[in-house]
Write a protein that holds these residues in place. Structure first.
Motif, short mmCIF file in Angstrom:
data_model
loop_
_atom_site.label_atom_id
_atom_site.label_comp_id
_atom_site.label_asym_id
_atom_site.label_seq_id
_atom_site.Cartn_x
_atom_site.Cartn_y
_atom_site.Cartn_z
N ALA A 222 0.82 -1.21 0.00
CA ALA A 222 0.00 0.00 0.00
C ALA A 222 0.86 1.26 0.00
N VAL A 223 2.03 1.21 0.65
CA VAL A 223 2.93 2.36 0.66
C VAL A 223 3.56 2.55 -0.72
N ARG A 224 4.02 1.46 -1.34
CA ARG A 224 4.61 1.55 -2.68
C ARG A 224 3.57 2.06 -3.68
N ALA A 225 2.34 1.59 -3.55
CA ALA A 225 1.28 2.05 -4.45
C ALA A 225 1.03 3.55 -4.26
N ALA A 226 1.03 4.01 -3.01
CA ALA A 226 0.84 5.44 -2.75
C ALA A 226 2.01 6.25 -3.31
N LEU A 227 3.21 5.69 -3.27
CA LEU A 227 4.39 6.37 -3.81
C LEU A 227 4.20 6.64 -5.30
N TYR A 228 3.76 5.63 -6.05
CA TYR A 228 3.57 5.81 -7.48
C TYR A 228 2.35 6.69 -7.76
N GLY A 229 1.32 6.58 -6.93
CA GLY A 229 0.16 7.44 -7.09
C GLY A 229 0.50 8.90 -6.85
N ALA A 230 1.36 9.15 -5.86
CA ALA A 230 1.80 10.53 -5.59
C ALA A 230 2.64 11.05 -6.74
N ALA A 231 3.51 10.19 -7.29
CA ALA A 231 4.32 10.60 -8.44
C ALA A 231 3.45 11.02 -9.61
N ALA A 232 2.29 10.37 -9.76
CA ALA A 232 1.39 10.70 -10.86
C ALA A 232 0.81 12.10 -10.76
N LYS A 233 0.89 12.73 -9.57
CA LYS A 233 0.36 14.07 -9.38
C LYS A 233 1.35 15.17 -9.79
#
Length: 302
Positions: A222-233
Protein backbone atom coordinates in the motif's frame (compact mmCIF):
# COMPACT_ATOMS: atom_id res chain seq x y z
CA UNK A 1 -15.20 -16.34 -11.88
CA UNK A 2 -12.68 -13.70 -10.78
CA UNK A 3 -11.87 -11.27 -13.62
CA UNK A 4 -8.13 -11.56 -13.19
CA UNK A 5 -8.29 -15.36 -13.21
CA UNK A 6 -10.43 -15.34 -16.34
CA UNK A 7 -8.05 -12.97 -18.10
CA UNK A 8 -5.06 -15.08 -17.09
CA UNK A 9 -6.70 -18.26 -18.37
CA UNK A 10 -7.69 -16.72 -21.69
CA UNK A 11 -4.27 -15.19 -22.33
CA UNK A 12 -2.58 -18.44 -21.32
CA UNK A 13 -4.25 -20.33 -24.17
CA UNK A 14 -2.52 -18.41 -26.95
CA UNK A 15 1.13 -17.89 -27.88
CA UNK A 16 2.68 -14.52 -27.16
CA UNK A 17 4.08 -12.44 -29.96
CA UNK A 18 7.57 -11.06 -29.49
CA UNK A 19 7.86 -8.73 -26.51
CA UNK A 20 9.36 -5.86 -28.47
CA UNK A 21 6.45 -5.90 -30.92
CA UNK A 22 3.75 -5.86 -28.28
CA UNK A 23 5.36 -3.89 -25.47
CA UNK A 24 3.88 -0.49 -26.23
CA UNK A 25 0.40 -1.76 -27.12
CA UNK A 26 0.23 -4.03 -24.09
CA UNK A 27 1.47 -1.23 -21.84
CA UNK A 28 -1.26 1.13 -23.02
CA UNK A 29 -4.00 -1.47 -22.63
CA UNK A 30 -2.93 -2.52 -19.14
CA UNK A 31 -2.47 1.08 -18.08
CA UNK A 32 -5.99 2.00 -19.12
CA UNK A 33 -7.37 -1.02 -17.21
CA UNK A 34 -5.38 -0.24 -14.08
CA UNK A 35 -6.16 3.48 -14.19
CA UNK A 36 -9.81 2.74 -13.38
CA UNK A 37 -8.72 0.83 -10.32
CA UNK A 38 -6.57 3.39 -8.53
CA UNK A 39 -8.05 6.88 -8.47
CA UNK A 40 -6.98 6.99 -4.83
CA UNK A 41 -4.61 4.21 -3.86
CA UNK A 42 -5.59 2.69 -0.52
CA UNK A 43 -5.10 -0.67 1.18
CA UNK A 44 -6.58 -3.58 -0.72
CA UNK A 45 -9.70 -3.94 1.41
CA UNK A 46 -10.75 -0.35 0.66
CA UNK A 47 -10.24 -0.39 -3.11
CA UNK A 48 -13.07 -0.17 -5.60
CA UNK A 49 -13.59 -2.91 -8.15
CA UNK A 50 -12.75 -2.32 -11.79
CA UNK A 51 -15.37 -0.56 -13.86
CA UNK A 52 -15.05 -1.35 -17.58
CA UNK A 53 -18.04 0.37 -19.16
CA UNK A 54 -20.05 -1.86 -21.47
CA UNK A 55 -17.70 -4.83 -21.25
CA UNK A 56 -18.14 -7.87 -19.01
CA UNK A 57 -15.33 -10.00 -17.66
CA UNK A 58 -15.53 -12.40 -20.60
CA UNK A 59 -15.46 -9.53 -23.09
CA UNK A 60 -12.47 -7.96 -21.36
CA UNK A 61 -10.62 -11.27 -21.40
CA UNK A 62 -11.41 -11.70 -25.08
CA UNK A 63 -10.14 -8.19 -25.84
CA UNK A 64 -6.85 -8.86 -24.09
CA UNK A 65 -6.56 -12.24 -25.81
CA UNK A 66 -7.00 -10.53 -29.17
CA UNK A 67 -4.26 -8.00 -28.42
CA UNK A 68 -1.87 -10.72 -27.29
CA UNK A 69 -2.61 -13.21 -30.05
CA UNK A 70 -3.40 -11.32 -33.24
CA UNK A 71 -0.52 -8.85 -33.54
CA UNK A 72 1.93 -10.62 -35.88
CA UNK A 73 5.36 -11.31 -34.44
CA UNK A 74 7.94 -8.89 -35.76
CA UNK A 75 5.34 -6.26 -36.78
CA UNK A 76 5.20 -3.18 -34.57
CA UNK A 77 1.56 -2.27 -33.92
CA UNK A 78 0.42 1.33 -34.30
CA UNK A 79 1.71 3.27 -31.29
CA UNK A 80 1.02 6.53 -29.56
CA UNK A 81 2.82 8.16 -26.66
CA UNK A 82 1.89 6.44 -23.42
CA UNK A 83 0.05 8.44 -20.77
CA UNK A 84 2.45 8.88 -17.81
CA UNK A 85 -0.39 9.19 -15.29
CA UNK A 86 -2.02 5.98 -16.54
CA UNK A 87 1.33 4.16 -16.40
CA UNK A 88 1.98 5.25 -12.81
CA UNK A 89 -1.54 4.28 -11.77
CA UNK A 90 -1.00 0.90 -13.40
CA UNK A 91 2.26 0.56 -11.45
CA UNK A 92 0.35 1.42 -8.26
CA UNK A 93 -2.24 -1.25 -9.03
CA UNK A 94 0.51 -3.80 -9.70
CA UNK A 95 2.23 -2.90 -6.42
CA UNK A 96 -0.98 -3.53 -4.47
CA UNK A 97 -1.05 -7.10 -5.77
CA UNK A 98 2.45 -7.99 -4.53
CA UNK A 99 2.86 -10.09 -1.34
CA UNK A 100 3.02 -8.19 1.94
CA UNK A 101 5.66 -9.85 4.12
CA UNK A 102 6.78 -7.60 6.96
CA UNK A 103 10.46 -8.02 7.91
CA UNK A 104 11.29 -8.65 11.55
CA UNK A 105 13.20 -5.90 13.42
CA UNK A 106 16.49 -7.83 13.40
CA UNK A 107 16.40 -8.67 9.69
CA UNK A 108 17.95 -6.84 6.74
CA UNK A 109 16.61 -5.55 3.43
CA UNK A 110 18.80 -6.87 0.62
CA UNK A 111 18.99 -5.19 -2.80
CA UNK A 112 21.19 -5.98 -5.79
CA UNK A 113 21.42 -3.21 -8.39
CA UNK A 114 23.14 -3.31 -11.76
CA UNK A 115 24.77 0.02 -12.57
CA UNK A 116 26.89 1.28 -15.49
CA UNK A 117 30.11 0.67 -13.55
CA UNK A 118 29.17 -2.70 -12.04
CA UNK A 119 26.97 -4.25 -9.36
CA UNK A 120 25.98 -2.70 -6.05
CA UNK A 121 24.64 -4.76 -3.14
CA UNK A 122 23.12 -3.38 0.05
CA UNK A 123 22.04 -4.85 3.37
CA UNK A 124 20.01 -2.27 5.29
CA UNK A 125 18.72 -2.88 8.81
CA UNK A 126 14.95 -3.37 8.68
CA UNK A 127 14.41 -1.24 11.80
CA UNK A 128 17.50 0.95 11.41
CA UNK A 129 19.10 -0.12 14.70
CA UNK A 130 21.57 -2.70 13.38
CA UNK A 131 24.77 -2.16 11.39
CA UNK A 132 24.24 -2.63 7.65
CA UNK A 133 26.58 -2.76 4.68
CA UNK A 134 26.79 -1.48 1.10
CA UNK A 135 29.15 -3.16 -1.39
CA UNK A 136 30.08 -0.73 -4.12
CA UNK A 137 30.68 -1.64 -7.80
CA UNK A 138 34.44 -1.03 -7.36
CA UNK A 139 34.62 -3.70 -4.66
CA UNK A 140 34.81 -1.34 -1.70
CA UNK A 141 32.33 -1.58 1.16
CA UNK A 142 30.67 1.09 3.28
CA UNK A 143 29.32 0.33 6.74
CA UNK A 144 25.87 1.70 7.59
CA UNK A 145 25.91 2.16 11.38
CA UNK A 146 22.70 1.34 13.20
CA UNK A 147 21.07 3.97 15.37
CA UNK A 148 20.32 2.80 18.92
CA UNK A 149 18.92 5.11 21.57
CA UNK A 150 19.72 8.12 19.44
CA UNK A 151 23.43 7.29 19.06
CA UNK A 152 25.44 5.54 16.34
CA UNK A 153 28.89 3.98 16.52
CA UNK A 154 31.64 5.93 14.74
CA UNK A 155 33.97 3.87 12.55
CA UNK A 156 37.42 4.51 11.11
CA UNK A 157 37.36 2.43 7.98
CA UNK A 158 35.97 -0.93 9.09
CA UNK A 159 37.10 -0.51 12.70
CA UNK A 160 34.80 0.96 15.38
CA UNK A 161 36.31 3.76 17.47
CA UNK A 162 35.98 2.57 21.04
CA UNK A 163 33.57 4.71 23.02
CA UNK A 164 32.97 7.16 20.17
CA UNK A 165 29.37 7.67 19.05
CA UNK A 166 27.42 10.42 17.34
CA UNK A 167 23.77 11.58 17.37
CA UNK A 168 21.55 9.87 14.83
CA UNK A 169 18.03 9.19 13.68
CA UNK A 170 17.14 5.63 12.68
CA UNK A 171 16.83 5.11 8.91
CA UNK A 172 14.98 1.81 8.64
CA UNK A 173 15.17 -0.25 5.46
CA UNK A 174 11.53 -1.23 6.04
CA UNK A 175 9.31 1.86 5.71
CA UNK A 176 5.91 0.94 7.10
CA UNK A 177 5.86 4.45 8.60
CA UNK A 178 5.16 6.16 5.26
CA UNK A 179 1.66 7.23 4.15
CA UNK A 180 -0.66 4.89 2.28
CA UNK A 181 -2.81 7.78 1.05
CA UNK A 182 -1.80 9.40 -2.25
CA UNK A 183 -2.30 13.02 -1.14
CA UNK A 184 -0.51 12.42 2.16
CA UNK A 185 2.39 10.75 0.32
CA UNK A 186 2.65 13.69 -2.09
CA UNK A 187 2.75 16.12 0.85
CA UNK A 188 5.42 13.97 2.50
CA UNK A 189 7.58 13.92 -0.63
CA UNK A 190 7.22 17.70 -0.97
CA UNK A 191 7.67 18.48 2.72
CA UNK A 192 10.40 19.11 5.26
CA UNK A 193 11.70 15.65 6.15
CA UNK A 194 14.57 13.25 5.49
CA UNK A 195 12.89 11.83 2.38
CA UNK A 196 12.80 15.25 0.67
CA UNK A 197 16.07 16.37 -0.94
CA UNK A 198 15.11 19.56 -2.79
CA UNK A 199 13.18 22.77 -2.40
CA UNK A 200 9.40 22.65 -2.29
CA UNK A 201 8.13 22.36 -5.86
CA UNK A 202 11.44 20.94 -7.18
CA UNK A 203 9.85 17.99 -8.95
CA UNK A 204 13.11 16.68 -10.39
CA UNK A 205 14.38 16.30 -6.84
CA UNK A 206 11.11 14.61 -5.95
CA UNK A 207 11.70 12.15 -8.79
CA UNK A 208 15.09 11.29 -7.30
CA UNK A 209 13.47 10.81 -3.90
CA UNK A 210 10.89 8.46 -5.43
CA UNK A 211 13.74 6.47 -7.00
CA UNK A 212 15.63 6.34 -3.70
CA UNK A 213 12.59 4.92 -1.91
CA UNK A 214 11.76 2.50 -4.72
CA UNK A 215 15.32 1.19 -5.10
CA UNK A 216 16.73 0.01 -1.78
CA UNK A 217 13.79 0.31 0.60
CA UNK A 218 11.30 -2.40 1.49
CA UNK A 219 7.88 -0.78 1.15
CA UNK A 220 4.59 -2.45 2.08
CA UNK A 221 2.37 -2.81 -1.03
CA UNK A 222 0.00 0.00 0.00
CA UNK A 223 2.93 2.36 0.66
CA UNK A 224 4.61 1.55 -2.68
CA UNK A 225 1.28 2.05 -4.45
CA UNK A 226 0.84 5.44 -2.75
CA UNK A 227 4.39 6.37 -3.81
CA UNK A 228 3.57 5.81 -7.48
CA UNK A 229 0.16 7.44 -7.09
CA UNK A 230 1.80 10.53 -5.59
CA UNK A 231 4.32 10.60 -8.44
CA UNK A 232 1.39 10.70 -10.86
CA UNK A 233 0.36 14.07 -9.38
CA UNK A 234 3.59 15.76 -10.52
CA UNK A 235 2.98 18.20 -13.41
CA UNK A 236 5.09 17.90 -16.54
CA UNK A 237 5.67 14.14 -16.52
CA UNK A 238 6.55 12.40 -19.79
CA UNK A 239 6.26 8.74 -20.74
CA UNK A 240 8.95 7.15 -22.91
CA UNK A 241 8.02 3.97 -24.78
CA UNK A 242 10.40 1.11 -25.53
CA UNK A 243 13.14 1.88 -23.02
CA UNK A 244 15.40 -0.72 -21.42
CA UNK A 245 16.88 -0.78 -17.96
CA UNK A 246 20.55 -1.46 -17.24
CA UNK A 247 19.86 -5.20 -17.33
CA UNK A 248 18.35 -4.95 -20.84
CA UNK A 249 14.77 -5.57 -19.73
CA UNK A 250 12.11 -3.77 -21.82
CA UNK A 251 10.02 -1.18 -20.07
CA UNK A 252 8.12 2.08 -20.07
CA UNK A 253 9.98 5.08 -18.68
CA UNK A 254 8.55 8.07 -16.80
CA UNK A 255 10.65 11.25 -16.71
CA UNK A 256 10.33 14.13 -14.27
CA UNK A 257 10.60 17.81 -15.29
CA UNK A 258 14.00 19.37 -14.75
CA UNK A 259 14.71 21.49 -11.69
CA UNK A 260 14.29 25.30 -11.70
CA UNK A 261 18.00 25.98 -12.32
CA UNK A 262 18.76 23.06 -14.64
CA UNK A 263 20.02 23.68 -18.16
CA UNK A 264 17.91 21.51 -20.51
CA UNK A 265 20.89 21.25 -22.88
CA UNK A 266 23.04 19.66 -20.18
CA UNK A 267 20.85 18.22 -17.42
CA UNK A 268 19.41 14.73 -17.72
CA UNK A 269 15.88 14.27 -16.38
CA UNK A 270 15.25 11.67 -13.71
CA UNK A 271 13.64 8.54 -15.14
CA UNK A 272 11.86 5.66 -13.43
CA UNK A 273 11.30 2.46 -15.44
CA UNK A 274 8.49 -0.08 -15.14
CA UNK A 275 8.14 -3.43 -16.93
CA UNK A 276 6.13 -2.96 -20.11
CA UNK A 277 3.91 -5.98 -19.42
CA UNK A 278 3.50 -6.16 -15.62
CA UNK A 279 4.22 -2.53 -14.61
CA UNK A 280 6.43 -3.76 -11.78
CA UNK A 281 9.36 -1.51 -10.87
CA UNK A 282 12.62 -2.18 -12.75
CA UNK A 283 14.93 0.72 -11.92
CA UNK A 284 15.93 4.21 -12.93
CA UNK A 285 18.46 6.15 -14.98
CA UNK A 286 21.10 3.62 -15.97
CA UNK A 287 20.25 1.25 -13.10
CA UNK A 288 18.31 -1.98 -12.68
CA UNK A 289 17.16 -3.70 -9.50
CA UNK A 290 17.89 -7.34 -10.31
CA UNK A 291 17.31 -8.94 -6.89
CA UNK A 292 15.76 -7.96 -3.58
CA UNK A 293 14.39 -9.56 -0.46
CA UNK A 294 14.68 -9.94 3.30
CA UNK A 295 17.55 -11.83 4.94
CA UNK A 296 18.62 -12.60 8.49
CA UNK A 297 22.19 -11.29 8.38
CA UNK A 298 24.55 -9.06 6.43
CA UNK A 299 26.17 -11.06 3.64
CA UNK A 300 23.19 -13.35 3.12
CA UNK A 301 21.23 -13.28 -0.15
CA UNK A 302 17.62 -14.30 -0.75
Amino acid sequence: MDELQLIAERTGLVPLAESDALGAARARLMAEIAATETENVAPLKNRRRWVWTGVGAAGLAAAITAVVALAPAGMEPPTAAADPVAVLRAAAAAALKTPDKSPKPGQFVYTKTKQPDGVRESWLSADGTHDGLIKMPDGSADLVPGCRNGRAQVYKGAEPLKGVTEPCTPRPGYRADLPTDVDAMFAHLNGDNADHSGEKGDYNAMGKDVLALANETYLPPAVRAALYGAAAKVPGLRAVDDVKDAAGRPGVGITWPLGPGDDPKVAKPTMIVFAADTFLYLGGNGTAVTASGVVDAVGQRP
